[in-house]
Write a protein that holds these residues in place. Structure first.
Motif: not given
Length: 122
Positions: A23-25, A37-40, A52-55
């Motif tokens: 989802t975040h990628l 990004a999403h705080t888990v 979770l960090l997506a770049l």
């Protein structure tokens, strides 16, 4: 086998990191900043935070201070963590200890990582 759904930080149960990564990628690829990004676990006021960090490839996080002890677990792709001590590359399955000094992060290719921070002074 049951596949857990993405959840919020305050909902008990397993976290489907693979689904969150997808989802975040996708969101990072579509965003002008090239990241999502999403705080888990945790959040403001918590000592332990996992995000979770997506770049997207070529994007990253600008130089910043480390707010506490931290690790970065690369779930997908390849990243480079850079600090005055030098650059360290990591690929999917690698765990990096984030230096206690200013640093930045670059996605060498589309990447997703789990950042864990024990925040100082909380």
């Amino acid at each position: 086998m049951h596949t857990p759904e993405p959840r919020t930080a305050d909902t008990p149960g397993p976290v489907a990191l693979g689904a969150l990564a997808d989802t975040h990628l996708d969101a990072a690829r579509a965003a002008s900043s090239g990241r999502s990004a999403h705080t888990v676990v945790g959040g403001h006021g918590a000592t332990l935070r996992q995000s979770l960090l997506a770049l997207a490839a070529g994007q990253g996080l600008a130089e910043h201070d480390n707010p506490g002890e931290a690790t970065l677990y690369v779930l997908r792709g390849r990243v480079e963590l850079r600090s005055p001590a030098g650059a360290v590359g990591a690929a999917a399955g690698d765990l990096l200890v984030v230096p206690a000094e200013r640093h930045d992060l670059l996605a060498v290719e589309d990447s997703v990582a789990l950042l864990t921070v024990a925040v100082r002074g909380t």
